[in-house]
Design an enzyme around this catalytic site. Structure first.
Site, short mmCIF file in Angstrom:
data_model
loop_
_atom_site.label_atom_id
_atom_site.label_comp_id
_atom_site.label_asym_id
_atom_site.label_seq_id
_atom_site.Cartn_x
_atom_site.Cartn_y
_atom_site.Cartn_z
N SER A 565 -22.49 -19.53 43.22
CA SER A 565 -22.92 -19.14 44.57
C SER A 565 -24.40 -18.82 44.57
O SER A 565 -24.95 -18.40 43.53
CB SER A 565 -22.14 -17.91 45.03
OG SER A 565 -22.68 -17.42 46.25
N TYR A 578 -18.32 -9.33 44.21
CA TYR A 578 -18.40 -10.80 44.36
C TYR A 578 -19.63 -11.35 43.64
O TYR A 578 -19.54 -12.27 42.83
CB TYR A 578 -18.44 -11.16 45.86
CG TYR A 578 -18.53 -12.64 46.14
CD1 TYR A 578 -17.41 -13.45 46.03
CD2 TYR A 578 -19.74 -13.23 46.51
CE1 TYR A 578 -17.49 -14.82 46.28
CE2 TYR A 578 -19.83 -14.59 46.77
CZ TYR A 578 -18.70 -15.38 46.66
OH TYR A 578 -18.78 -16.73 46.91
N1 LIG Z 1 -17.94 -20.78 51.59
C1 LIG Z 1 -19.10 -20.42 51.11
O1 LIG Z 1 -20.06 -20.20 51.85
C2 LIG Z 1 -19.32 -20.28 49.67
C3 LIG Z 1 -20.58 -19.95 49.21
C4 LIG Z 1 -20.80 -19.80 47.87
C5 LIG Z 1 -19.76 -20.00 46.99
N2 LIG Z 1 -18.53 -20.32 47.43
C6 LIG Z 1 -17.48 -20.47 46.47
O2 LIG Z 1 -16.83 -21.70 46.66
C7 LIG Z 1 -15.49 -21.57 46.22
C8 LIG Z 1 -14.56 -22.13 47.29
O3 LIG Z 1 -14.73 -21.36 48.45
P1 LIG Z 1 -14.28 -21.86 49.90
O4 LIG Z 1 -15.33 -21.37 50.81
O5 LIG Z 1 -13.93 -23.26 49.88
O6 LIG Z 1 -12.99 -20.93 50.12
P2 LIG Z 1 -11.49 -21.27 50.50
O7 LIG Z 1 -10.85 -19.95 50.72
O8 LIG Z 1 -11.46 -22.25 51.59
O9 LIG Z 1 -10.92 -21.92 49.20
C9 LIG Z 1 -10.67 -21.16 48.05
C10 LIG Z 1 -9.33 -21.58 47.48
O10 LIG Z 1 -9.14 -20.87 46.26
C11 LIG Z 1 -7.78 -20.52 46.19
N3 LIG Z 1 -7.59 -19.38 45.30
C12 LIG Z 1 -7.88 -18.08 45.51
N4 LIG Z 1 -7.49 -17.36 44.47
C13 LIG Z 1 -6.94 -18.19 43.57
C14 LIG Z 1 -6.35 -18.01 42.31
N5 LIG Z 1 -6.22 -16.80 41.74
N6 LIG Z 1 -5.90 -19.11 41.68
C15 LIG Z 1 -6.00 -20.32 42.24
N7 LIG Z 1 -6.55 -20.55 43.43
C16 LIG Z 1 -7.00 -19.47 44.10
C17 LIG Z 1 -7.40 -20.18 47.61
O11 LIG Z 1 -5.99 -20.24 47.79
C18 LIG Z 1 -8.16 -21.21 48.40
O12 LIG Z 1 -7.35 -22.36 48.65
C19 LIG Z 1 -15.27 -20.13 45.88
O13 LIG Z 1 -15.42 -19.91 44.49
C20 LIG Z 1 -16.39 -19.45 46.62
O14 LIG Z 1 -16.75 -18.21 46.05
C21 LIG Z 1 -18.29 -20.46 48.78
#
Ligand SMILES: NC(=O)c1ccc[n+]([C@@H]2O[C@H](COP(=O)([O-])OP(=O)(O)OC[C@H]3O[C@@H](n4cnc5c(N)ncnc54)[C@H](O)[C@@H]3O)[C@@H](O)[C@H]2O)c1
Ligand SMILES: [Zn+2]
Length: 688
Positions: A565, A578
């Site tokens: 991130s 986080y």
């Molecule tokens: N959305 C953003 O702006 C953003 C920014 C920086 C980083 N990220 C990172 O990107 C990644 C995906 O985020 P997203 O925005 O697509 O979120 P999202 O919630 O749409 O997807 C995350 C997925 O991870 C799964 N998950 C959660 N805990 C889990 C576990 N213990 N085991 C297996 N699966 C698990 C959830 O069920 C979900 O389907 C994350 O690591 C997040 O921190 C997102």
């Protein structure tokens, strides 16, 4: 021969018959065999009626044949080929000549069997590869068995490579034996005919069922010999555990020349064959029907240890046998190659048999690997039938070489479309039921990878996989979904095992699973801290560890990508748990890049920011909260974030997926330990 006036009906009848025959695996192997019908049509150029033959073209499967899969040729011109035929040494020239017999645009490309269909004087002809028929065709006394079983209604044709001469031979038989309804093609399969479509189909099925019934009645009780002590099947769980433990090593063996996707089968047919005394002798004789050995190689690699051996003993022995297999294949090529033979195509086995455990089969994609396994099961059925009545006697090795390295076969391979950039690569994406992970899985699959989607809910993981399967029209051959909590070591191992059993191995891992709790230091509970760190820092450690074991055993390099991130380097309030665990993930990238490089494994990271659309993190209340803080509507949050960026662009999940593809694709082969920001430009998060 009388003519059928309605050519549309002729083709429709042919397709219906082909679909019925192809739907039942007892009648022919996948994509094996071909069918034809003759009729008339008005030639739009002359206004004259012309006689035509509709025949299944090269490639494709009878079970799913449609009109676009048919070649259409003029019979007057095909019959005229007989007068210019230069003899069997130059029969391959007739393939090019067939192009001059096409009617109109000609439809699908004519296959090598077209001559047989055109030259035999029957209105409907079926050429099939039924296990029961090939069992008779590969029995040492196949000729006398044919007359015992079928009397004068089916005629024996000694082995001959498919082509124009075989067509002439069968046409001659049909003339000489008017009472015959078909023939057994030595070493190969069957051909049957009829004056109506129904009659041809009845004759085909009669030959197939009569052969099967004869085998059932007259076979000796144990065609493959007695069970060998120690070679009995392990329990189902035992087989799967052992297969998962061996898969990476075996895929490495099968991929020494070029990477392969794998398929694992532990069906009763395979396990019974491998448990019995005669399996080493029979396996070394190889398969016989051209369709079978083109997909399975002339012979499989057979592990010569019982299932009671340890994993370490089995791996060591497999490595020794692989060296021998490659030497043997080179020797086979050298024995038979002539100066104009195509270059050797790879010396690795496509079928690897492990007694008590099952069969691993390989191909350039999952479907090809699966079908190779199906063909070896066909070959086992053939061997059982032939040994039950007589002795299994496949065609000579030199004839197999003449087919495997046939110029026409080589030309077919050269015509294959260029593989997609991620073809043969097997990816595991965590948290891929939603958001960034889902978009990444979709992109990797679209670029040719096989994908395993791991997420907390099995249902959501499977739904995401099914969406990919449907979009690419490949079903489970491209994506599967498994339940896994990445913070649970056993669940992570089970997900990696599932990947390895589904596709043979693993090449590419995306640590994406995550969740976000935005809280101040004083509000962050120990449980909050643990949850964030368990899913992200610990979860990706566990996934990287289990995956790296497979990658190292395979010896094919690989990629690990962390979806970290912007917050891994950017410091702001209310994000202690986080951002700290994101910083941990980011440092795992550098640590593992340094450690795994010696195995050819690249480790890189991506720093996204502000991905609102499609993100479960934002949808789960956090987005509403953030929107309230900024005084905008929740639906406008993405646009609001965009305005804070240098490029003023909204970041979508597919932009992260694009970056994953670049990192693991064919271009960034020399980059490891890198973090790519995908945030539309945030100066405070520039890397330095
Ligand atoms: N959305 C953003 O702006 C953003 C920014 C920086 C980083 N990220 C990172 O990107 C990644 C995906 O985020 P997203 O925005 O697509 O979120 P999202 O919630 O749409 O997807 C995350 C997925 O991870 C799964 N998950 C959660 N805990 C889990 C576990 N213990 N085991 C297996 N699966 C698990 C959830 O069920 C979900 O389907 C994350 O690591 C997040 O921190 C997102
Ligand atoms: Zn054939």
């Amino acid at each position: 021969m009388t003519t059928v006036p309605n050519s549309g009906r002729t083709a429709a009848e042919l397709i219906a018959r082909s679909n019925r025959l192809g739907a039942d695996p007892k009648n022919t192997n996948y994509a094996g065999g071909n069918t034809s019908a003759k009729g008339t049509q008005t030639d739009p150029v002359t206004g004259q009626e012309v006689e035509l033959v509709w025949v299944k073209g090269s490639g494709g499967d009878l079970g799913t044949l449609t009109e676009s899969g048919l070649a259409v040729l003029r019979l007057d011109r095909m019959r005229a080929l007989v007068d210019v035929y230069p003899g069997v040494e130059r029969e391959d020239e007739m393939v090019a000549a067939l192009d001059y017999c096409l009617h109109g645009k000609g439809g699908a490309a004519p296959s090598i069997d077209t001559a047989m269909h055109g030259l035999v004087d029957a209105k409907h002809v079926d050429h099939l590869h039924p296990d029961s028929g090939i069992a008779i065709a590969t029995a040492a006394d196949g000729e006398s068995l044919t007359s015992t079983i079928f009397g004068d209604r089916v005629v024996w044709v000694p082995w001959r490579r498919p082509g124009f001469q075989l067509g002439l031979d069968i046409a001659e038989i049909k003339r000489k034996f008017p009472q015959a309804v078909g023939c057994i093609l030595g070493g190969h399969g069957i051909t049957a005919w009829g004056e109506t479509s129904d009659e041809a189909e009845r004759n085909s099925l009669w030959i197939i069922d009569t052969a099967a019934a004869y085998i059932a009645e007259h076979s000796k009780p144990e065609p493959f010999g007695p069970v060998l002590p120690g070679y009995e099947p392990l329990t189902e769980d035992g087989r799967r555990a052992r297969a998962a433990a061996l898969a990476a090593t075996i895929r490495g063996i099968a991929s020494a020349d070029r990477p392969m996707v794998g398929h694992f089968t532990d069906s009763d047919v395979v396990l019974d064959f491998l448990s019995r005394a005669e399996h080493p002798r029979l396996a070394s004789l190889g398969t016989s029907c051209p369709d079978h050995f083109l997909r399975t190689k002339v012979k499989p690699l057979v592990l010569d240890l019982p299932a009671t051996a340890t994993i370490e003993e089995q791996i060591a022995r497999l490595q020794e046998l692989a060296v021998g297999y490659r030497e043997d294949y080179q020797a086979y090529y050298d024995r038979h190659a002539t100066p104009d033979s195509p270059a050797i195509r790879g010396k690795d086995p496509l079928i690897v048999l492990v007694p008590g455990v099952g069969m691993f089969s390989y191909g350039k994609d999952k479907q090809t690997a699966r079908v190779a396994g199906e063909f070896y099961v066909n070959a086992i059925n053939v061997m059982r039938g032939a040994e039950g009545l007589s002795t299994y006697a496949p065609i000579d090795e030199s004839e197999k070489f003449r087919i495997e390295y046939w110029a026409l076969e080589e030309a077919k391979l050269q015509r294959m479309p260029k593989p997609k950039p991620l073809a043969t690569r097997i990816a595991l994406v965590t948290g891929a039921a939603s958001g960034i992970g889902k978009a990444t899985a979709q992109r990797l699959a679209a670029e040719g990878a096989c994908v395993v989607i791991a997420d907390l809910s099995e249902e959501r993981a499977q739904a995401a996989a099914a969406e990919i399967g449907a979009a690419l029209n490949l079903g489970e051959d491209v994506a599967i979904g498994v339940a896994a909590d990445v913070s649970d070591e056993a669940a992570v191992q089970a997900a990696v095992d599932a990947a390895v059993l589904a596709f043979g191995g693993l090449d590419l891992v995306v640590n994406n699973a995550g969740l976000s709790l935005s809280k101040s230091l004083l509000d962050t509970t120990v449980a909050d801290w643990d949850l964030q760190h368990n899913v992200m820092a610990k979860g990706s450690f566990l996934v990287s560890k289990a995956a790296a074991k497979v990658l190292i055993e395979q010896g094919l390099g690989g990629d690990i990508v962390y979806i970290s991130s912007k917050n891994s380097i950017f410091a702001g309030p209310n994000n202690i748990a986080y951002s700290a665990t994101k910083a941990d993930q980011a440092h795992q990238v550098r640590l593992l890049a340094a450690e795994l490089g010696e195995h050819g494994i690249k480790v890189n990271g991506i720093n996204p920011d502000g991905v609102v659309a499609g993100s479960g993190i934002f949808a789960g209340g956090w987005g509403a909260q953030r929107a309230a803080v900024y005084g905008v509507e929740e639906k406008d949050l993405g646009k609001f974030y965009a305005q804070r960026t240098i490029l003023k662009r909204e970041v979508l999940p597919e932009h992260i997926a694009n970056a994953v593809f670049v990192l693991v694709g064919p271009d960034l082969t020399h980059t490891t330990g890198l973090h790519v920001p995908v945030d539309a430009g945030v100066a405070a998060a520039f890397l330095r």
